[in-house]
Design a protein around this motif. Structure first.
Motif, PDB file in Angstrom:
ATOM      1  N   GLY A   1      -3.111   6.603 -11.888  1.00 56.34           N
ATOM      2  CA  GLY A   1      -2.018   6.242 -12.978  1.00 56.34           C
ATOM      3  C   GLY A   1      -2.960   5.188 -13.737  1.00 56.34           C
ATOM      4  N   GLU A   2      -1.829   3.979 -14.099  1.00 58.65           N
ATOM      5  CA  GLU A   2      -2.698   2.754 -14.829  1.00 58.65           C
ATOM      6  C   GLU A   2      -3.013   1.657 -13.789  1.00 58.65           C
ATOM      7  OE1 GLU A   2      -0.157   1.100 -17.766  1.00 58.65           O
ATOM      8  OE2 GLU A   2       1.137   2.589 -17.849  1.00 58.65           O
TER       9      GLU A   2
ATOM     10  N   ARG B   1       4.590  10.687  -9.215  1.00 57.83           N
ATOM     11  CA  ARG B   1       4.156  10.784 -10.352  1.00 57.83           C
ATOM     12  C   ARG B   1       4.605   9.389 -11.386  1.00 57.83           C
ATOM     13  NH1 ARG B   1       1.514  15.590 -11.112  1.00 57.83           N
ATOM     14  NH2 ARG B   1       2.305  17.343  -9.819  1.00 57.83           N
ATOM     15  N   LEU B   2       5.067   8.247 -10.584  1.00 60.13           N
ATOM     16  CA  LEU B   2       5.160   7.363 -11.536  1.00 60.13           C
ATOM     17  C   LEU B   2       3.642   6.424 -11.810  1.00 60.13           C
ATOM     18  CD1 LEU B   2       8.162   5.910  -9.305  1.00 60.13           C
ATOM     19  CD2 LEU B   2       7.978   7.138 -11.529  1.00 60.13           C
ATOM     20  N   ASN B   3       3.246   6.620 -12.665  1.00 59.37           N
ATOM     21  CA  ASN B   3       1.968   6.095 -13.129  1.00 59.37           C
ATOM     22  C   ASN B   3       2.053   4.727 -13.635  1.00 59.37           C
ATOM     23  OD1 ASN B   3       0.565   8.591 -12.687  1.00 59.37           O
ATOM     24  ND2 ASN B   3       1.368   9.612 -14.322  1.00 59.37           N
ATOM     25  N   GLN B   4       3.200   3.864 -13.586  1.00 62.03           N
ATOM     26  CA  GLN B   4       2.961   2.369 -13.999  1.00 62.03           C
ATOM     27  C   GLN B   4       2.199   1.583 -13.356  1.00 62.03           C
ATOM     28  OE1 GLN B   4       5.542   4.329 -13.722  1.00 62.03           O
ATOM     29  NE2 GLN B   4       7.180   4.250 -15.160  1.00 62.03           N
TER      30      GLN B   4
ATOM     31  N   ALA C   1       0.672  -1.326   0.106  1.00 60.36           N
ATOM     32  CA  ALA C   1       0.030   0.084   0.019  1.00 60.36           C
ATOM     33  C   ALA C   1       0.815   1.119   0.065  1.00 60.36           C
ATOM     34  CB  ALA C   1      -1.018   0.119   1.033  1.00 60.36           C
ATOM     35  N   TYR C   2       1.976   1.246   0.658  1.00 61.72           N
ATOM     36  CA  TYR C   2       2.857   2.450   0.907  1.00 61.72           C
ATOM     37  C   TYR C   2       3.762   2.488  -0.281  1.00 61.72           C
ATOM     38  CZ  TYR C   2       1.113   1.926   5.521  1.00 61.72           C
ATOM     39  OH  TYR C   2       0.278   1.848   6.746  1.00 61.72           O
ATOM     40  N   LEU C   3       4.092   1.559  -1.287  1.00 64.15           N
ATOM     41  CA  LEU C   3       4.872   1.510  -2.104  1.00 64.15           C
ATOM     42  C   LEU C   3       3.962   2.032  -3.450  1.00 64.15           C
ATOM     43  CD1 LEU C   3       6.657  -1.900  -2.503  1.00 64.15           C
ATOM     44  CD2 LEU C   3       7.439   0.228  -2.928  1.00 64.15           C
ATOM     45  N   VAL C   4       2.678   1.682  -3.406  1.00 66.58           N
ATOM     46  CA  VAL C   4       1.769   2.454  -4.610  1.00 66.58           C
ATOM     47  C   VAL C   4       1.536   3.877  -4.291  1.00 66.58           C
ATOM     48  CG1 VAL C   4      -0.547   1.892  -3.564  1.00 66.58           C
ATOM     49  CG2 VAL C   4      -0.178   2.125  -6.242  1.00 66.58           C
ATOM     50  N   LYS C   5       1.423   4.269  -2.877  1.00 65.45           N
ATOM     51  CA  LYS C   5       1.141   5.752  -2.645  1.00 65.45           C
ATOM     52  C   LYS C   5       2.293   6.430  -2.908  1.00 65.45           C
ATOM     53  CE  LYS C   5      -1.047   7.120   1.236  1.00 65.45           C
ATOM     54  NZ  LYS C   5      -1.427   7.038   2.649  1.00 65.45           N
ATOM     55  N   ASP C   6       3.535   5.907  -2.638  1.00 64.57           N
ATOM     56  CA  ASP C   6       4.665   6.651  -3.069  1.00 64.57           C
ATOM     57  C   ASP C   6       5.264   6.904  -4.362  1.00 64.57           C
ATOM     58  OD1 ASP C   6       4.932   7.340  -0.305  1.00 64.57           O
ATOM     59  OD2 ASP C   6       6.871   5.933  -0.016  1.00 64.57           O
TER      60      ASP C   6
END
Length: 394
Positions: free
Chosen positions: A277-278, A249-252, A239-244
């Motif tokens: 993002g995606e 602005r890493l939208n992959q 959860a914290y990886l995707v939040k960061d």
């Protein structure tokens, strides 16, 4: 004379009809007054408690329903839960506790693969059947222990299967792979890497994080810019990886194994980032509740008693019912409380239609469930939404 015979026949028929219910009740209650126990080993505290507590509650529901239906030939079933604290050492201690109790005839557990592997060796020494609803590292059943069974799918099917899906269904070609350093995480990541490369993709970089970390901006900011999917093999850190990622602005696409398959531990802490993002693609180890007959009714009963379901409740419920079915089958054959060896023999031959999978659970020579499949989910409306299925055992 004929009239007398007919009267006697009618009398005997009435007598047999009256006696039959008592005879059947006697057969179904021949173990009345006796206790049979099943152990429930898992993390009831620590960061993995979400999984362990839900497993214990699902087992309690299955046992309560079995007792309400008369138990096993009248014997009362008790579920004895013990906290392994997600620790290998504590897992071994819990296993010794269950082994030392002669009334324990089977175990549902454990959760963490490393703990399950450590505990399974102890169970093997005392001949105690063990069924894990969720430990997915191949080593759980690759040890060749005859008493060990697994309901869920294996990481060496999940990782390669998901990798191939990302390449073929989403045209992803360049992956960043991050694991949490645990046996589960490293094994799942290994499978993903092998599967992604076999499918024609390339691994841009592979990194590890520590369990409990919550700030990944430094790691993410240093990543090469050429990747089109980030795969995480772990649990709560997802959860914290995707939040960061989204903050930078890493939208992959963010992909994760079933360690992220938790509303409490992933969807809620990830918040809006799960849809930015995606988006995310998260594996689940069982179909959405309501797809398999009986699963919606189970979900309603569970929710009424314990609250919302996070992930492995259906698998844990089925695991308990499978252990109970093996005990009952052995008890019926013996007309007495069975031994652990007799329960194990019954378990090995069992074919059980549950509510977690569309096909009946049955075991291959290693003790893996041939009916286990995996599913790909997105997050929608604060819940997981199933979008595709990946086959289980070839």
């Amino acid at each position: 004379m004929a009239g007398c015979f007919r009267r006697q026949s009618r009398f005997l028929a009435v007598l047999l009809a009256l006696l039959a219910p008592d005879a059947m009740n006697g057969a179904s209650a021949q173990l009345s007054g006796q206790d049979i126990r099943i152990g429930v080993g898992g993390p009831l505290t620590t960061g993995s408690a979400t999984f362990g507590v839900e497993m214990r509650q699902a087992v309690d529901l299955a046992v309560g329903e079995k007792n309400a239906a008369g138990g096993v030939l009248g014997a009362r079933i008790a579920a004895v839960a013990a906290d392994d604290e997600a620790s290998n050492q504590r897992g071994e201690a819990v296993a010794r506790q269950f082994c030392d109790d002669p009334a324990v005839l089977g175990v549902v557990g454990h959760v963490n693969s490393g703990v399950t592997i450590a505990a399974s060796a102890v169970y093997a020494r005392c001949g105690l059947p063990m069924l894990t609803p969720m430990s997915s590292n191949p080593g759980v059943t690759d040890q060749g222990l005859p008493n060990v069974f697994r309901l869920t799918n294996r990481d060496d099917r999940k990782g390669p299967g998901f990798a191939k899906w990302l390449v073929t269904k989403m045209a992803k070609r360049n992956a960043v792979v991050i694991d949490d350093g645990t046996l589960y995480g490293k094994g799942l990541a290994d499978g993903f890497v092998a599967g992604f490369e076999t499918a024609g993709g390339a691994i841009v970089t592979r990194q590890s994080v520590k369990v409990g970390d919550t700030d990944f901006r430094g790691l993410l900011g240093a990543l090469p810019k050429s990747f089109d999917v980030l795969f995480f093999a772990g649990i709560r850190e997802g959860a914290y990886l995707v939040k960061d990622m989204r903050a930078l602005r890493l939208n992959q696409v963010f992909g994760c194994g079933d360690g992220c398959w938790s509303v409490d531990a992933f969807v809620q802490p990830a918040g809006a980032a799960a849809n930015q993002g995606e988006g995310v693609r998260i594996l689940s180890a069982a179909p959405a509740l309501g797809k398999v007959p009986g699963s919606a009714e189970f979900a309603a009963r569970y929710t009424a008693k314990f609250g919302p379901i996070n992930n492995y409740a259906a698998s844990s419920y089925d695991s308990a019912r499978i252990v109970l079915a093996a005990i009952e089958q052995a008890a019926v054959a013996k007309k007495a409380v069975p031994t652990r060896a007799e329960v194990l023999a019954s378990m090995r031959a069992l074919k059980f239609q549950g509510i977690a999978y569309a096909g009946p659970a049955e075991w291959n020579r290693k003790g893996d469930n041939v009916a286990a499949v995996i599913f790909v989910n997105v997050v929608e409306g604060g819940r997981f939404k199933e979008i595709d299925e990946i086959a289980g055992e070839p």
